[in-house]
Design an enzyme around this catalytic site. Structure first.
Site, mmCIF file in Angstrom:
data_model
loop_
_atom_site.group_PDB
_atom_site.id
_atom_site.type_symbol
_atom_site.label_atom_id
_atom_site.label_comp_id
_atom_site.label_asym_id
_atom_site.label_seq_id
_atom_site.Cartn_x
_atom_site.Cartn_y
_atom_site.Cartn_z
ATOM 1 N N GLY A 218 0.807 -1.125 0.024
ATOM 2 C CA GLY A 218 0.016 -0.048 0.022
ATOM 3 C C GLY A 218 0.882 1.265 -0.133
ATOM 4 O O GLY A 218 1.432 1.431 1.016
ATOM 5 N N VAL B 236 -3.304 0.626 3.802
ATOM 6 C CA VAL B 236 -4.405 0.819 2.951
ATOM 7 C C VAL B 236 -5.430 1.335 3.677
ATOM 8 O O VAL B 236 -5.442 1.495 4.940
ATOM 9 C CB VAL B 236 -4.821 -0.419 2.315
ATOM 10 C CG1 VAL B 236 -3.502 -1.175 1.269
ATOM 11 C CG2 VAL B 236 -5.149 -1.350 3.205
ATOM 12 N N SER C 127 0.738 8.591 13.977
ATOM 13 C CA SER C 127 0.030 9.919 13.840
ATOM 14 C C SER C 127 1.159 10.954 13.108
ATOM 15 O O SER C 127 2.505 10.671 13.582
ATOM 16 C CB SER C 127 -0.330 10.349 14.960
ATOM 17 O OG SER C 127 -0.875 11.824 14.762
ATOM 18 N N LYS D 274 -5.015 5.549 19.339
ATOM 19 C CA LYS D 274 -4.781 6.778 18.422
ATOM 20 C C LYS D 274 -6.537 7.182 17.914
ATOM 21 O O LYS D 274 -6.519 8.412 17.718
ATOM 22 C CB LYS D 274 -4.424 5.702 16.940
ATOM 23 C CG LYS D 274 -4.515 6.687 15.785
ATOM 24 C CD LYS D 274 -3.658 7.932 15.803
ATOM 25 C CE LYS D 274 -3.266 8.734 14.587
ATOM 26 N NZ LYS D 274 -4.585 9.097 13.783
ATOM 27 N N HIS E 218 -6.612 9.830 20.410
ATOM 28 C CA HIS E 218 -5.702 10.871 20.053
ATOM 29 C C HIS E 218 -6.453 11.586 19.051
ATOM 30 O O HIS E 218 -6.300 13.028 19.207
ATOM 31 C CB HIS E 218 -4.521 10.391 19.507
ATOM 32 C CG HIS E 218 -3.720 11.266 18.577
ATOM 33 N ND1 HIS E 218 -3.933 11.696 17.308
ATOM 34 C CD2 HIS E 218 -2.334 11.778 18.872
ATOM 35 C CE1 HIS E 218 -2.997 12.477 16.776
ATOM 36 N NE2 HIS E 218 -2.250 12.752 17.644
ATOM 37 N N ASN E 219 -7.016 11.230 18.345
ATOM 38 C CA ASN E 219 -7.848 12.233 17.166
ATOM 39 C C ASN E 219 -9.232 12.582 17.653
ATOM 40 O O ASN E 219 -9.244 13.998 17.387
ATOM 41 C CB ASN E 219 -8.409 11.300 15.966
ATOM 42 C CG ASN E 219 -7.205 10.700 15.098
ATOM 43 O OD1 ASN E 219 -6.063 10.787 15.547
ATOM 44 N ND2 ASN E 219 -7.422 10.724 13.793
ATOM 45 N N GLU F 90 -7.350 15.635 19.363
ATOM 46 C CA GLU F 90 -6.949 16.473 18.010
ATOM 47 C C GLU F 90 -8.448 17.479 17.718
ATOM 48 O O GLU F 90 -8.112 18.514 17.586
ATOM 49 C CB GLU F 90 -6.665 15.703 16.917
ATOM 50 C CG GLU F 90 -6.378 16.240 15.735
ATOM 51 C CD GLU F 90 -5.974 15.303 14.505
ATOM 52 O OE1 GLU F 90 -4.999 14.362 14.788
ATOM 53 O OE2 GLU F 90 -6.735 15.089 13.490
HETATM 54 C C1 6PG Z 1 -2.815 12.126 12.517
HETATM 55 C C2 6PG Z 1 -4.041 12.557 12.293
HETATM 56 C C3 6PG Z 1 -4.606 11.731 10.825
HETATM 57 C C4 6PG Z 1 -5.910 12.289 9.837
HETATM 58 C C5 6PG Z 1 -6.946 12.383 10.663
HETATM 59 C C6 6PG Z 1 -7.886 13.740 10.192
HETATM 60 O O1 6PG Z 1 -2.694 11.753 13.635
HETATM 61 O O2 6PG Z 1 -1.963 12.008 11.703
HETATM 62 O O3 6PG Z 1 -5.067 12.559 13.150
HETATM 63 O O4 6PG Z 1 -5.061 10.577 11.391
HETATM 64 O O5 6PG Z 1 -5.537 13.817 9.617
HETATM 65 O O6 6PG Z 1 -7.459 11.394 10.157
HETATM 66 O O7 6PG Z 1 -9.002 13.429 10.623
HETATM 67 P P1 6PG Z 1 -10.429 14.087 9.838
HETATM 68 O O8 6PG Z 1 -10.229 14.022 8.596
HETATM 69 O O9 6PG Z 1 -11.396 13.403 10.624
HETATM 70 O O10 6PG Z 1 -10.349 15.651 10.533
#
Ligand code: 6PG
Length: 477
Positions: free
Chosen positions: A9, A74, A128, A183, A186-187, A190
């Site tokens: 991938g 992928v 990430s 993770k 984490h998001n 974020e």
């Molecule tokens: C990371 C980001 C990565 C991605 C997200 C964005 O840790 O590198 O979080 O995983 O940029 O998927 O998420 P959205 O598209 O839902 O904002």
């Protein structure tokens, strides 16, 4: 010589991860559904290290030393299952499949279980840091068996970001889906960070009266203090960017509809199931949804309410300082909520996640990397069973100091009609936790009234019900 690791991938994340392994001295087998991508990678970046390009699944597997380690990069969901179905029959006992996509941790648990029956280790891994992180050092959150981490760990440590103290930003998070769960949170954090930054920006703009380039300067100044973080840094970059077509601030020409791919939503869904209040993350997800309801927003434009009045220059600077306090306090609360969710997930699935170690590997490489994560690490290292980040003396003291300004900012935002759901949710969480009595007692009374749902008493053991429709005596049930 056989390759030490393989990547299948080769879209941008996979390609950069493969290059990162190669640049760190590992021989990397390459595979992609369309072989042109594999050839391109070798043509462009072959000089960076040792690559073994392959075109078929069989050749890819044959190119790997045993036990084999192959990384799948992928799209999460069905494409991941399809690749697993393709490769699993070609693998042997002890081989390791690493899924570096943003998989849902429940899928990871299922895949891990299925592959374990074949003696194959499945390591669902959060990665990430975006494209740049994949190439120069991401934060890596692997789950899976402890045994698989023994052989994989050193390789991941060499390609991971390094924190300021030199520690690699990777740890064995826990078994099966623990890595992808962490993770996911984490998001979610974020999303919350981004929402809080957005609210700060809006307040500085509408109430502070600052134009975007000056707000960029304010964020740059904040970035030298306790808010020092990647997201604050890039906020300044985005805000100072000027659209070349119109000469206007870039932020004014971008459609104000925030999209999402799902990990923030999952964080909230799981929190609902686990019963963890992640109100800040939830507000961030809902605010993105709200922004996308264009017809609803258009139909609501004439609703009555105040229009923000910009402060004068003297007051604006004081207000900006207050916004910094509100942002920092709210940020502490959203990390508190996120870590609570990780602790709850860990308890539910028996993962034994080390919260201090999670904070430690988020200090570098990832999107939410921030100076203050080192202090979260220290708080959990000092007290691994800390019930909440707010129970840490230092964070509690910081919030105590910030709170007058935090409240003042919310008063202003409310009076002026600037939506600040993230700041408000964070403060409500803080005040609810502080409260000696919550109206939950009344809720219990109502539930008992209409549904005989019973209640507990503060002054006696047992379960009680009041005969509301009768003489209102209390019975024990
Ligand atoms: C990371 C980001 C990565 C991605 C997200 C964005 O840790 O590198 O979080 O995983 O940029 O998927 O998420 P959205 O598209 O839902 O904002």
């Amino acid at each position: 010589t056989p390759a030490q690791i393989g990547v299948t991938g080769l879209a941008v994340m996979g390609r950069n991860l493969a290059r990162n392994f190669a640049r760190n001295g590992y021989a990397v087998a390459l595979h992609n559904r369309t072989p042109a991508r594999t050839r391109e990678l070798v043509e462009e970046f072959g000089h960076e290290g040792t690559f073994a390009p392959t075109e078929s699944a069989e050749d890819f597997v044959a190119a790997l030393e045993r036990p084999r380690r192959l990384v799948i990069m992928v799209k999460a969901g069905d494409p991941t299952d399809a690749v697993i179905r393709e490769f699993a029959p070609l693998l042997e006992q002890g081989d390791v499949i690493i899924d570096g996509g943003n998989a849902h941790f429940a899928d990871t648990r299922r895949r891990e279980r299925e592959l374990r029956e074949q003696g194959i280790h499945f390591v669902g891994t959060g990665i990430s840091g975006g494209e740049e992180g994949a190439l120069h050092g991401p934060s890596i959150m692997p789950g899976g068996s402890a045994e698989s981490y023994e052989s994989l760990g050193p390789m991941l440590e060499s390609i991971a970001a390094k924190a300021a103290d030199g520690a690699p930003c990777v740890t064995h998070v826990g078994p099966d889906g623990a890595g992808h769960f962490v993770k996911m949170v984490h998001n979610g954090i974020e999303y919350a960070d981004m929402q809080l930054i957005g609210e700060a920006y809006q307040l500085l703009r509408d109430v502070g009266g600052y134009p975007p380039d000056e707000i960029a300067g304010i964020f740059r100044a904040w970035n030298t203090g306790r808010l020092d973080s990647y997201l604050i840094e890039i906020t300044a970059e985005v805000l100072s960017h000027v659209d070349s077509a119109t000469g206007r601030p870039f932020v004014d020409v971008v459609a104000d509809q925030a999209e999402q791919k799902g990990t923030g939503r999952w964080t909230v869904q799981l929190a609902l199931e686990l019963g963890v209040p992640v109100s800040g993350i939830a507000e961030a997800v809902f605010t993105r949804s709200l922004s996308g309801h264009t017809a609803l927003r258009r139909a609501s434009q004439d609703l009555d309410g105040p229009k923000p009045q910009a402060l004068g220059p003297g007051e604006a600077a004081t207000f900006a300082d207050r916004v910094e306090q509100a942002l920092y306090a709210s940020k502490i609360v959203s990390y508190t909520q996120g870590f609570h969710e990780i602790a709850a997930g860990s308890a539910e699935y028996d993962w034994n996640v080390d919260l201090g170690a999670v904070a430690a590997i988020w200090r570098g490489g990832c999107i939410i990397r921030a100076a203050f994560l080192d202090r979260i690490r220290a708080a959990y290292d000092a007290q691994p069973d800390l019930p909440s980040l707010l129970a840490d003396d230092e964070f509690a003291a910081e919030i105590a100091e910030a709170q007058d300004d935090w409240r003042a900012v919310l008063v202003t935002a409310t009076e002026q009609g600037v939506p600040t759901p993230g700041f408000a949710a964070a403060l409500a969480y803080y005040d609810a936790l502080r409260a000696e009595r919550l109206p939950a007692a009344l809720t219990q009374g109502q539930r008992d009234y209409f549904g005989a749902h019973t209640y507990h008493r503060t002054d006696a053991e047992g379960t009680f019900h009041t005969l509301w429709a009768g003489d209102r005596t209390e019975v024990q049930s």
